[in-house]
Design a protein around this motif. Structure first.
Motif: not given
Ligand code: AMP
Length: 508
Positions: A440-447
């Motif tokens: 697994e890889a770390v991913a992010a979404v931001i507002v």
């Protein structure tokens, strides 16, 4: 002696029952007398449709004070209140009606036809409607019914309500909560949070979830009022009513939205005694900003549908940002490995709880129920947490949201706290995606916090100073709004699906 929760409430009603229990959105008041009268009439109507002790009454209606009377009517009959999220679609309702086999289904007036169809297919004896303006067939029939005053004799183990869990994976499960569960938790919270006559609770949560119903409403029924009822959270409405209130219970998004509102000042909160947050993690950053703006320290507590509330930061004492406080009186909490061995203080494991608040099991799922309890009665919450030597619990995320990258555990909350501190970040969610090399890889979404947006690579580089390499997100996407459910929980499963193919065939 009957252990009916309704008796516990009535015992504590004010001597003068003409006093208001609740104030509606339009300013009209519902007295304790009126609430009890309507409850008794609803109980008579339900009984006329054959509802007896132990029968389920499914309810999918918009928020109004009548819903509270309907809940109390179920208690009065010893029937089982089964509130359903108003966002559920026909297919989902069909599942709940089939699974719970209610005797009566109460729906909103303009869904009568489809509801009748679903009811017929699932052998539900009667469909009634309830609107938000005193309309609907339930109210029509209540108008000519006598208010029943009989209160069913129940034991503390009899089921008062079934609440379906949000079920982000697999089938949604019906958590059975007994009169004893609800009574003990409401009494505990009422005391722990120092409720006094004169408190006014601003209610902007839904009434189909444990937070808005069993925490907020039950406490105020024990306190002899009074509630200011809003149909939903709206920052303007809340700010307008804060000066007349003393307590607000909210999910973290209430607080971030209030902070984003220029009209939310120290002044408007000066009459407030307590702000409570729960149902989803409150970022330490939000806690600190709120304190700077208002001088109030938000009190964060932790619970779940199956257990009501388990831990709470103290009313008097340290309200620690990012932590959910010690176990409430009478409740035990421990952190264990997956085999149930207790871990040393400070180590991350699965939180387990035991106490009079813990539910009686999942409706018609004895095996699932058995698999989530230890032999000594502790319930395995599925939340990853640490327990400090001082008793404070910190939730680090759901077990299923844990990211394992290159064999290392990454707790999304830790990465979210780091990214959340940057000025250009409004909100953030961190999740794991399949990766050919790392698993697994770390991913992010931001507002983004403002229209300037952000530079992805530059932001990733900055996190490298604060996070070990395996925790650094490989991608950060901009998103207009985090996918949240009605309780403000970020739907990480949705994000995982949306970005699932990102690293496919990308072995580096
Ligand atoms: P629900 O059954 O919908 O109330 O969801 C319960 C779940 O919400 C818990 O198992 C936690 O994962 C989460 N939750 C509730 N309160 C908190 C909190 N204060 N901090 C972090 N997570 C929370």
């Amino acid at each position: 002696m009957s252990q009916n929760l309704l008796l516990e409430f009535i015992k504590r009603f004010p001597a003068d029952r003409s006093r208001p229990f609740l104030v509606e959105y339009d300013g009209s008041e519902v007295s304790f007398d009126k609430l009890l009268d309507l409850t008794g009439r609803y109980a008579s109507v339900l009984a006329s449709h054959g509802v007896v002790k132990g029968d389920r009454v499914a309810v999918q209606v918009d928020k109004s004070s009548d819903v509270i009377a309907l809940y109390l009517a179920c208690l009065q009959l010893g029937a089982i209140h089964l509130p359903l999220n108003t966002a559920y679609t026909g297919d989902e309702i069909a599942y709940f009606l089939g699974d719970a086999a209610p005797r009566v289904f109460v729906c909103i007036p303009n869904r009568l036809e489809t509801s009748q169809d679903l009811a017929r297919k699932n052998n539900v004896a009667a469909v009634l409607t309830l609107g938000t303006k005193g309309d609907g067939t339930l109210n029509d029939q209540a108008a000519s019914a006598d208010a029943s005053t009989d209160i069913a004799d129940v034991t503390e183990d009899d089921i008062a309500a079934i609440l379906y869990t949000s079920g982000t994976t697999g089938r949604s499960k019906g958590a059975m909560l007994s009169h004893g569960n609800l009574t003990s938790n409401a009494l505990t919270l009422h005391k722990a949070w120092g409720f006094q006559p004169g408190d006014v609770l601003l209610h902007a949560l839904p009434l189909f979830h444990t937070h808005g119903l069993f925490v907020a409403v039950n406490i105020m029924l024990l306190n002899g009022g009074k509630i200011i009822l809003l149909s939903k959270f709206d920052a303007d409405d809340v700010i307008e009513r804060l000066p007349k209130s003393t307590v607000l219970m909210g999910v973290p998004t209430f607080y971030t939205r209030l902070l984003a509102h220029p009209g939310f000042t120290r002044d408007v909160t000066s009459n407030m005694r307590l702000f409570v947050s729960g149902s989803a993690p409150l970022l330490a950053e939000t806690h600190d900003q709120f304190f700077e703006r208002t001088g109030h320290k938000i009190l964060e507590r932790y619970g779940m549908t199956e257990t009501c509330m388990n831990t709470s930061n103290p009313l008097d004492g340290e309200r620690r940002p990012g932590a959910v406080g010690p176990a409430l009186p009478g409740i035990e909490a421990r952190v264990c490995d997956k085999d149930g061995n207790i871990l040393p203080h400070g180590e991350i494991g699965v939180l387990e709880v035991r106490g009079p608040n813990v539910f009686k099991g999942y409706w018609q799922m004895p095996e699932k129920t058995a698999s989530e309890f230890r032999k000594d009665g502790f319930f395995i919450t599925g939340d990853l947490a640490t327990l400090g030597a001082d008793g404070y619990v910190t939730i680090v995320g759901r077990d299923k949201d844990l990211i394992i990258s290159g064999g290392f555990n990454v707790y999304p909350k830790e990465v979210e706290e780091v990214i959340g501190e940057y000025d250009e970040v409004g909100e953030v969610a961190v999740f794991g995606l399949p990766h050919p090399d790392f698993g697994e890889a770390v991913a992010a979404v931001i507002v983004p916090a403002n229209a300037n947006g952000f530079d992805e690579q530059e932001l990733i580089n900055r996190t490298q100073d604060k996070l070990a390499k395996f925790k650094v997100p490989k991608r950060i996407w901009k998103i207009d709004e985090l996918p949240r459910n009605t309780m403000g929980k970020v739907q990480k499963a949705q994000l995982r699906t949306q970005y699932a193919d990102t690293f496919k065939g990308n072995a580096k």
